[in-house]
Structure formats: structure tokens, C-alpha cells
Enzyme design. Structure first.
Site, PDB file in Angstrom:
ATOM      1  N   ALA A  30     -46.454  33.903  63.830  1.00 25.14           N
ATOM      2  CA  ALA A  30     -47.341  33.366  62.933  1.00 25.14           C
ATOM      3  C   ALA A  30     -47.668  32.204  62.778  1.00 25.14           C
ATOM      4  O   ALA A  30     -46.774  31.611  62.411  1.00 25.14           O
ATOM      5  CB  ALA A  30     -48.030  34.598  62.256  1.00 25.14           C
TER       6      ALA A  30
ATOM      7  N   GLU B 116     -44.914  40.144  69.605  1.00 25.33           N
ATOM      8  CA  GLU B 116     -45.830  40.974  69.026  1.00 25.33           C
ATOM      9  C   GLU B 116     -47.149  40.997  70.440  1.00 25.33           C
ATOM     10  O   GLU B 116     -48.006  41.630  70.666  1.00 25.33           O
ATOM     11  CB  GLU B 116     -46.795  41.396  67.548  1.00 25.33           C
ATOM     12  CG  GLU B 116     -45.948  41.784  67.168  1.00 25.33           C
ATOM     13  CD  GLU B 116     -46.129  41.306  65.540  1.00 25.33           C
ATOM     14  OE1 GLU B 116     -46.301  42.747  64.819  1.00 25.33           O
ATOM     15  OE2 GLU B 116     -46.651  40.191  64.471  1.00 25.33           O
TER      16      GLU B 116
ATOM     17  N   GLU C  21     -39.680  38.906  60.847  1.00 23.93           N
ATOM     18  CA  GLU C  21     -40.134  38.705  59.837  1.00 23.93           C
ATOM     19  C   GLU C  21     -39.593  39.356  58.670  1.00 23.93           C
ATOM     20  O   GLU C  21     -39.856  38.645  57.537  1.00 23.93           O
ATOM     21  CB  GLU C  21     -40.823  39.666  60.419  1.00 23.93           C
ATOM     22  CG  GLU C  21     -42.590  39.115  60.641  1.00 23.93           C
ATOM     23  CD  GLU C  21     -42.211  39.855  62.367  1.00 23.93           C
ATOM     24  OE1 GLU C  21     -43.675  39.514  63.492  1.00 23.93           O
ATOM     25  OE2 GLU C  21     -41.216  39.827  62.917  1.00 23.93           O
TER      26      GLU C  21
HETATM   27  N1  T1G Z   1     -45.198  28.406  61.996  1.00 22.98           N
HETATM   28  C1  T1G Z   1     -44.734  27.461  61.261  1.00 22.98           C
HETATM   29  N2  T1G Z   1     -44.154  25.964  61.732  1.00 22.98           N
HETATM   30  C2  T1G Z   1     -43.195  26.925  62.473  1.00 22.98           C
HETATM   31  C3  T1G Z   1     -42.933  28.017  62.617  1.00 22.98           C
HETATM   32  C4  T1G Z   1     -43.896  29.494  62.059  1.00 22.98           C
HETATM   33  N3  T1G Z   1     -43.691  30.148  62.607  1.00 22.98           N
HETATM   34  N4  T1G Z   1     -41.675  28.446  63.595  1.00 22.98           N
HETATM   35  C5  T1G Z   1     -41.042  26.985  63.114  1.00 22.98           C
HETATM   36  N5  T1G Z   1     -42.037  26.350  62.462  1.00 22.98           N
HETATM   37  C6  T1G Z   1     -42.176  24.873  61.906  1.00 22.98           C
HETATM   38  C7  T1G Z   1     -40.765  24.034  60.808  1.00 22.98           C
HETATM   39  O1  T1G Z   1     -41.090  24.612  59.870  1.00 22.98           O
HETATM   40  C8  T1G Z   1     -40.208  23.171  61.923  1.00 22.98           C
HETATM   41  O2  T1G Z   1     -41.671  22.077  60.617  1.00 22.98           O
HETATM   42  C9  T1G Z   1     -40.688  22.800  63.476  1.00 22.98           C
HETATM   43  O3  T1G Z   1     -41.548  23.925  63.302  1.00 22.98           O
HETATM   44  C10 T1G Z   1     -39.456  23.107  64.031  1.00 22.98           C
HETATM   45  O4  T1G Z   1     -38.849  24.111  63.507  1.00 22.98           O
HETATM   46  C11 T1G Z   1     -47.805  38.682  62.626  1.00 22.98           C
HETATM   47  C12 T1G Z   1     -46.253  37.593  60.319  1.00 22.98           C
HETATM   48  C13 T1G Z   1     -38.673  28.621  66.224  1.00 22.98           C
HETATM   49  C14 T1G Z   1     -35.991  29.008  65.778  1.00 22.98           C
HETATM   50  O5  T1G Z   1     -40.112  33.634  61.668  1.00 22.98           O
HETATM   51  O6  T1G Z   1     -36.928  30.551  63.390  1.00 22.98           O
HETATM   52  O7  T1G Z   1     -44.791  36.095  63.220  1.00 22.98           O
HETATM   53  O8  T1G Z   1     -39.419  20.722  59.591  1.00 22.98           O
HETATM   54  O9  T1G Z   1     -36.401  22.673  63.507  1.00 22.98           O
HETATM   55  O10 T1G Z   1     -33.915  25.059  65.362  1.00 22.98           O
HETATM   56  O11 T1G Z   1     -45.796  39.552  62.493  1.00 22.98           O
HETATM   57  O12 T1G Z   1     -38.406  27.933  64.115  1.00 22.98           O
HETATM   58  O13 T1G Z   1     -40.136  20.118  62.007  1.00 22.98           O
HETATM   59  O14 T1G Z   1     -42.651  19.727  60.075  1.00 22.98           O
HETATM   60  O15 T1G Z   1     -37.492  25.939  62.823  1.00 22.98           O
HETATM   61  O16 T1G Z   1     -35.481  24.594  66.935  1.00 22.98           O
HETATM   62  C15 T1G Z   1     -42.140  35.481  62.322  1.00 22.98           C
HETATM   63  C16 T1G Z   1     -39.304  31.123  62.504  1.00 22.98           C
HETATM   64  C17 T1G Z   1     -43.072  34.386  61.874  1.00 22.98           C
HETATM   65  C18 T1G Z   1     -39.827  32.302  63.642  1.00 22.98           C
HETATM   66  C19 T1G Z   1     -37.145  26.571  66.517  1.00 22.98           C
HETATM   67  N6  T1G Z   1     -41.694  33.719  63.218  1.00 22.98           N
HETATM   68  N7  T1G Z   1     -39.167  30.214  63.374  1.00 22.98           N
HETATM   69  O17 T1G Z   1     -36.181  26.626  65.662  1.00 22.98           O
HETATM   70  O18 T1G Z   1     -36.526  24.347  64.876  1.00 22.98           O
HETATM   71  S1  T1G Z   1     -44.321  35.642  60.663  1.00 22.98           S
HETATM   72  C20 T1G Z   1     -40.531  33.543  62.135  1.00 22.98           C
HETATM   73  C21 T1G Z   1     -37.457  29.841  63.705  1.00 22.98           C
HETATM   74  C22 T1G Z   1     -45.122  37.041  62.109  1.00 22.98           C
HETATM   75  C23 T1G Z   1     -46.508  37.970  62.610  1.00 22.98           C
HETATM   76  C24 T1G Z   1     -45.652  38.233  61.359  1.00 22.98           C
HETATM   77  C25 T1G Z   1     -37.498  28.315  63.747  1.00 22.98           C
HETATM   78  C26 T1G Z   1     -37.227  28.839  66.049  1.00 22.98           C
HETATM   79  P1  T1G Z   1     -40.959  20.296  60.915  1.00 22.98           P
HETATM   80  P2  T1G Z   1     -37.315  24.383  63.321  1.00 22.98           P
HETATM   81  P3  T1G Z   1     -35.301  24.864  65.368  1.00 22.98           P
END
Ligand code: T1G
Length: 699
Positions: free
Chosen positions: A63, A105, A125
Site C-alpha cells: 500500500a 495481497e 506490515e
Molecule cells: N509506500 C510509499 N512509498 C514507498 C513504499 C510504500 N509502500 N515503499 C517504498 N517507498 C518509497 C521510499 O520511501 C523511497 O522514497 C522509495 O520508495 C524507494 O524505497 C494493506 C497495510 C520495496 C524493499 O512495508 O521495504 O501494504 O526516499 O529506498 O532500498 O496490507 O522500499 O526515494 O523518496 O526503500 O530498493 C507494506 C516497504 C506496506 C514495503 C525497496 N510494504 N518498502 O527498497 O528502496 S503496508 C512495505 C520497502 C501494506 C496492506 C498494508 C522497500 C523496498 P524516497 P527504498 P529499496
């Protein structure tokens, strides 16, 4: 139609492509785009199957976290997933990069999943203080069974494509993403395979329905280290609902759990920490277009505890290291410890059996500083005195090649003074690792007055390559972390003089969520180190001195502020210490008073926050969130409190300033008076976070 989601039909297969950099997060626009295109494909008579794929470096990574806390925009993610699951035509998710959170999901809502071999799949999450809120807690247990689902959801770590295939999470590993997915779709059509809606398939839940211990044992194992956290237990409850309840009721339970967590302080703190870590890597004051220098060989000087741990971090990332010592014996000992550490990890299954040998092969042990000559980056990790640092930097300055970056692992000393001993101060900086350096994630990158921007970027990017979290800090005594720790240590010592006992202070600090209190930490590090340096500087700390004079140096002598049973590291309160404290205070004519836990907590945390404000005033740290990242990754600050500065904002700066003033008067300690920045923000009713917001707004 959507700009971020497109559709093209190839050989009767509709390919719906999400293209929303950087990580195809499920923003409202992406959700709308998927729904519109899936509905259109379902309605299109020329389409027999639907493939969902992403452009760029990864499948949907979840998300859009930036949307949390804002009014929800349609369509709901569950509606997008329902469209994929209820499609009368096969829907196939084609996964590359990382399918995480809402991204997995969405894939679980599809009838089938294929992936390239490098792909990773997970529901992280819990690391954001949340639980999967779009069916993940109900569909994943049905896809892989409750045990693996508990590991993936309560633990939050992704699995690789091979393991996903083994457990039936993906149907096939494909060589070429889109072509492979289309070929798979054609196979499904040709074989008239029934459309697999995970919501209807309880086959992998049968065993756990019969014997719930399968589930409860997995939960117990995964929540062992979840002290203070809410989300891991909420995740477990939601998965439990998948075993106990029909799908729709389980989904309802999941939703209730999600809605409770998404507004919680813990999740707000953990989401803050997620972005803070990424902000920290953005270095201010570096001209656009500055590039880091290439690093293909690293030289590390000193094979002691820190040097060895640092060398392991580079070898773990596949970067060759020249490890330099003053003599063969020291080298042999250092290399031996590294080998043992890797072998122990491999024996626990934490590394493939051949990894220790492979990593040792990346380390070349040599005697003599001239051996730094080919290295692109040189990290010095020798004895922590300025005289020794200067001697070593004079030598490496003579031998290092032009353009090499020279880094010191000092945890206190001035990088500017060290740099001044070389003819290339622009190439000198600090890379302050934390012990054990092969485990701790933080690396304070110390920017000297003359450090060149590209040298700085080299240190930041190489730190990320070795899986460290870099934070750029300025030159001052103790940089950010140790400087704030010193403010806390001063108060912990004073509290003993006023009447508290070590175990009372440590209990308050660990209850707050820190891994260890100041006195147990002192015993671990060894009280004799501080004692010798106090004596060198002619200063006293009567209680700590009395302990050392009694031979109580901490764990190493089985006695310190606590006593320790043979072979145990568990601190046990020792009445002898209370007697020693009473005797010392009596000699000083000091009376003990009852001190509340609340006062102890405030005097452990607020002076650190105050020091943090001074650090911001002096621009030693660029933003409050950098200070928080230092404490989260270097000092075990509880992630669900976001870091000292975030915590300060949650408590309220006005209250903190008032309490500090009160303690300054009550303990006659002017250093506790609120720092000007703290006093100003408190008076204006502002937060530390407002500093970053105003900077961003100005940019
Ligand atoms: N939402 C918004 N921005 C995101 C994002 C996300 N989910 N994931 C990454 N970014 C932005 C991050 O801030 C950065 O921005 C850029 O993307 C690159 O990220 C309903 C509730 C995918 C493994 O927890 O683990 O889904 O700093 O530097 O090292 O059930 O990002 O460049 O401006 O980290 O290559 C669940 C979170 C969400 C995964 C890539 N998902 N992301 O790593 O790049 S909750 C997560 C990561 C959810 C549902 C629920 C990592 C990555 P900027 P980065 P990276």
C-alpha cells in the site's frame, strides 16, 4: 483511463501493467487503474486470460504508506482484489523484485502466481506496526499453511521465489517475466485448469484445525522477541481467525485489527522510522550530480573486535578486504575469530555451509601499513587515542593511492584533527561502526570541515551496500549517539547519589523498551575503563570509584553494579552494592531520598532530548529524524517509540521543557536547563518534526 496502469492484449491474454515509480505502491491512482483495466479485460470478448505485471524494478511493494492517516480514497484495496478473484477468466500475477504487503495481497487475490527466480514475496506490515489489511492474514495461510504464514506475517521477513514455489505460493518460476506469464496463462487455458480462489481452499488449514498447537507453537516462536510491540500479537490473532472462522468472518476480524493498529501510536512511530531511515541517506549540501567514488577493494587497519566485525560486514556483501595488523599473531587471532563467527552462524543454519570459506577467501591478512596502497577505501579501527590515530593516518597518507577515501572508526575523537595530519583532508572522514560491527546496522558518517562531497557520498553509498544504515553527522565530542548517551549517563550517576539503586534505574529504562539499563551496560563494557580514564583526568565519581577499588569491574570480575553467577550474564541485585552506596554517601554527607520511577524515566530521557536539541542547533545533525535513526539502529531505542525526538513530540515539548527546568533547579544542574531550540519550540507550541516540515516547505 489511468496513466499509471495500462493494458495491451497479446494472443488473447490481457497484460495489465502497473507503472508507478519508484516501487509501484498501491496509491489511489494505481488501485483505480488496476480495477478499471481488470474490469475492461473481463468485459472484452477478445480476452481469455489476464496477467497483472509491473514495470520498473519491482512488483507492487505494498500500500502507499504516505496515504495512511489521510481520508481513504476509493476504490478500497479489497474491491480491487475481489475483481481479480471473482474474474471468470484466469488472473495471473507475474512477480519480479519484491511483492510486499498489499502487493502480495493483490497477487494472492489472483488465481495463479508466477515469479522470476530473484523475486521476493512477503507481508512485512508488522514492521510498520500494522497487520496485512487486505486479506493477507486469511489467504496466505490457505496458500502456504499456518506455520509458514505465521513466520512470514508475525516475523515480517520475505521468502524467495524458490521457497514460494516449494510451498505453493507461486505456481511456476519463469525465465522471462511477461513471456513466461503469458505462456503460463495459455497453459491454464489449454488445460482448462479450475480457477483457484484461495478464499475457497481450506485444504492447508485442516491440520491446524485438528491440532491448534501447530499454530500456537509457531506463534510462540515468532513472538519471543516481540517485547513491547502490539502488532505481532494482532497479526497472530488475525491468522488464528483464518483457522477458526469462515473466510468472510476472518476478513472482518482482520479489518478490525488493522483499523485499530493503523491509528496506534506504535504504528505511527514505526512508519515514521521507515521514512526517517530513508531520509537519513539524503545528504544535505552535496551539489547535484556529485557521484560516489568507485570502491572495489577496502583496507581495514586493526583486526580487533571492531576491525574484525567491520571486515566481516564487507565480506558479507562480497567486497574484498585487506586486513592489516602490526604482527602475524594479532592477524591470526583476528582472522580466527571471524572464521569462528561465520562457522557458528552457518551451524545455526543462518548461512549456507560453504559461506564461511567463501567469505574468508575475500579477506587477505597482511602486516604493514604499506599494504593500503591498492585500496579505494581505508578504514582505521585501532586503539582510541589521538596519538595512535595520528601515527596511523600519517602512514596511510604516505602509502594510499590518490582518490582513496580515508576513514576513521573513532567513536569520539575529532576527525578534523586527524585529517590535519594528512596532505589530503578532503579525503578524510569518520565511519563510526557500533559493536558488534557485523551485526549493528548503524554507521555514523562523520563529515569533517574539509571532507569533499564525493568522499562523503562514497561513505554513505558503501555503508548501504554493506547493509548499514548511514547517518551523516558533524564533528563534536561523541558525535550524535555517544554525546546524547553521555547526557543520560551523567543523570544515571547523579540518581545514585540522590538515592536510587542501579536495579531501580535499569528496571525503568528496560520497561520503557531499551534492551539494557545504564548500569547493566556499564558492567558489560567494564567499569575499570571509565575508572582509569577518570584517574588520568584527575576526576572523581565516588560510587563508581568505590566499586572499582573493591575490584568490582563488572561482568569480567563477576561483580560490578550487580553480581553474576559463574558463566551467566544475568545481572542480580547485590546487597553489598547498596551497602557500598550508603557508606559512600555517608562519607560525603549525602542523604538518600525516595525517587519515583517517573522521575527516573524523565531524567533518563529528557536530558538526551535536550542534548539532541543542542546537536540540531549546532547542525551536528541535519534533521531530528537523523538523531532518531542513530538511536534506533545504534542504541536499541524501541522502534515503537520512533526515537528520542519523535518521542519528545509525542510527549509534548512544553512539558519536557518545564520538567527539565524543574530538575535543573532541584538538582542545581544548569546543564539541564532547556536548550534554546527546545525552549523556543515549546514556547511556540511546535514540534521537532515541524523543523523538517518547514525546511521541506521552503525547498
Ligand atoms: N509506500 C510509499 N512509498 C514507498 C513504499 C510504500 N509502500 N515503499 C517504498 N517507498 C518509497 C521510499 O520511501 C523511497 O522514497 C522509495 O520508495 C524507494 O524505497 C494493506 C497495510 C520495496 C524493499 O512495508 O521495504 O501494504 O526516499 O529506498 O532500498 O496490507 O522500499 O526515494 O523518496 O526503500 O530498493 C507494506 C516497504 C506496506 C514495503 C525497496 N510494504 N518498502 O527498497 O528502496 S503496508 C512495505 C520497502 C501494506 C496492506 C498494508 C522497500 C523496498 P524516497 P527504498 P529499496
Amino acid at each position: 483511463m489511468s496513466e499509471v496502469v495500462t493494458r495491451a492484449t497479446q494472443d488473447q491474454v490481457a497484460i495489465v501493467t502497473v507503472d508507478s515509480p519508484p516501487v509501484n505502491a498501491l496509491s489511489a491512482a494505481v488501485r483505480r487503474g488496476i480495477l478499471e483495466n481488470v474490469n475492461a479485460a473481463v468485459a472484452d470478448p477478445a480476452v481469455q486470460a489476464i496477467v497483472l505485471v509491473c514495470a520498473g524494478r519491482t512488483f507492487i511493494a505494498g500500500a502507499d504508506i504516505t496515504e495512511f492517516g489521510k481520508p481513504p480514497q476509493p476504490p478500497a484495496l479489497n474491491d480491487v482484489i475481489a475483481a481479480l478473484e471473482n474474474s471468470p477468466k484466469p488472473t495471473i500475477a507475474a512477480i519480479h523484485g519484491t511483492a510486499l504487503g498489499g502487493g502480495l495481497e493483490v497477487a494472492l487475490g489472483c488465481h495463479f502466481r508466477v515469479a522470476v527466480k530473484e523475486a521476493k514475496l512477503g507481508l512485512p506490515e508488522v514492521k510498520l506496526g500494522l497487520l496485512p489489511g487486505a486479506g493477507g492474514t486469511q489467504r496466505l495461510p490457505r496458500a502456504v499453511g499456518p506455520e509458514l504464514a505465521v513466520q512470514m506475517i508475525v516475523g515480517g521477513s520475505p521468502i524467495g521465489a524458490a521457497e514460494a514455489l516449494k510451498h505453493g505460493l507461486v505456481e511456476e518460476i519463469v525465465e522471462n517475466l511477461v513471456a513466461g506469464a503469458v505462456a503460463f496463462a495459455k497453459k491454464v487455458l489449454a488445460e482448462k485448469r479450475p480457477l483457484r480462489r484461495l478464499r475457497d481452499d481450506d485444504s492447508k488449514l485442516v491440520a491446524a484445525k485438528a491440532d491448534r498447537s501447530i499454530f500456537t507453537n509457531a506463534v510462540a516462536a515468532m513472538t519471543k522477541k516481540a517485547r513491547g510491540l502490539e502488532a505481532p500479537f494482532a497479526c497472530a490473532d488475525a491468522i488464528g481467525a483464518a483457522i477458526d472462522l469462515p473466510f468472510e468472518e476472518g476478513l472482518k476480524k482482520e479489518r478490525e485489527g488493522f483499523m485499530k493498529l493503523v491509528v496506534s501510536d506504535q504504528s505511527k512511530a514505526q512508519r515514521y522510522a521507515f521514512f526517517a531511515e530513508r531520509e537519513a541517506a539524503k545528504v544535505d549540501g552535496v551539489p547535484d550530480g556529485t557521484k560516489p567514488r568507485a570502491v572495489s577493494l577496502v583496507a581495514i587497519i586493526g583486526a580487533g573486535t571492531m576491525g574484525g566485525g567491520i571486515a566481516m560486514s564487507f565480506a558479507n556483501a562480497g567486497i574484498p578486504v585487506t586486513l592489516i595488523e602490526t604482527g602475524e599473531e594479532q592477524l591470526k587471532r583476528g582472522l580466527g575469530i571471524m572464521q569462528k563467527n561465520w562457522e557458528a552462524t552457518a551451524a545455526r543454519g543462518g548461512l549456507p555451509p560453504d559461506a564461511p570459506a567463501k567469505r574468508m577467501a575475500l579477506i587477505t591478512g597482511l602486516v604493514g601499513l604499506e599494504n593500503v596502497k591498492d585500496a579505494d577505501l581505508i578504514i582505521e579501527a585501532v586503539f582510541e587515542t589521538m596519538a595512535v590515530k595520528k601515527e596511523v593516518f600519517t602512514a596511510i597518507d604516505a602509502h594510499a593511492k590518490p582518490g582513496a577515501v580515508l576513514a576513521s572508526n573513532t567513536s569520539y575523537l575529532s576527525i578534523d584533527e586527524i585529517a590535519a595530519t594528512t596532505k589530503r583532508p578532503q579525503d578524510v572522514l569518520g565511519m563510526h561502526f557500533f559493536s558488534p560491527a557485523n551485526v549493528m546496522k548503524l554507521c555514523e558518517i562523520v563529515r569533517g570541515a574539509k571532507t569533499a562531497p564525493d568522499a562523503l557520498l562514497t561513505a554513505v553509498s558503501i555503508a548501504k551496500k554493506i547493509a548499514k544504515v548511514p547517518v551523516v553527522v558533524g564533528v563534536c565530542d561523541g558525535f550524535v549517539g555517544n554525546r546524547m548517551l553521555a547526557a543520560r549517563s551523567k543523570q544515571s550517576e547523579k540518581l545514585l547519589f540522590e538515592g536510587a539503586l542501579p536495579q531501580q534505574v535499569d528496571a525503568v529504562v528496560t520497561k520503557f523498551g531499551m534492551p539494557m539499563g545504564p548500569f547493566a551496560m556499564g558492567d558489560l563494557a567494564g567499569l575499570d575503563i571509565g575508572w582509569r580514564s577518570r584517574k588520568d583526568r584527575g576526576i572523581k565519581s565516588e560510587i563508581a570509584d568505590a566499586l572499582c577499588e573493591a575490584g568490582r569491574f563488572g561482568q569480567k570480575t563477576g561483580k560490578g553494579y550487580y553480581k553474576y553467577e559463574q558463566g551467566s550474564r544475568a545481572p542480580m541485585p547485590d546487597p553489598e552494592v547498596e551497602t557500598l552506596i550508603n557508606d559512600t554517601l555517608a562519607k560525603l554527607g549525602l542523604k538518600r531520598r525516595d525517587i519515583t520511577d517517573e522521575e527516573i524515566l524523565e531524567r533518563m530521557v529528557y536530558p538526551m532530548i535536550n542534548e539532541g536539541a543542542r546537536i540540531l542547533e549546532e547542525k551536528i545533525a541535519a534533521r531530528p529524524s537523523d538523531i532518531d535513526v542513530v538511536w534506533l539502529y545504534g542504541y536499541g531505542w524501541p522502534i515503537y517509540r520512533g526515537g528520542p525526538m519523535h518521542y519528545a513530540d509525542s510527549v509534548g515539548l512544553k512539558h519536557i521543557a518545564e520538567r527539565l527546568s524543574a530538575y535543573a533547579k532541584a538538582t542545581n544542574d544548569p546543564s539541564l536547563e532547556p536548550a534554546p531550540l527546545l525552549a523556543r519550540l515549546a514556547a511556540e507550541g511546535k514540534t521537532f518534526a515541524s523543523l523538517t516540515q518547514s525546511t521541506k516547505a521552503a525547498a
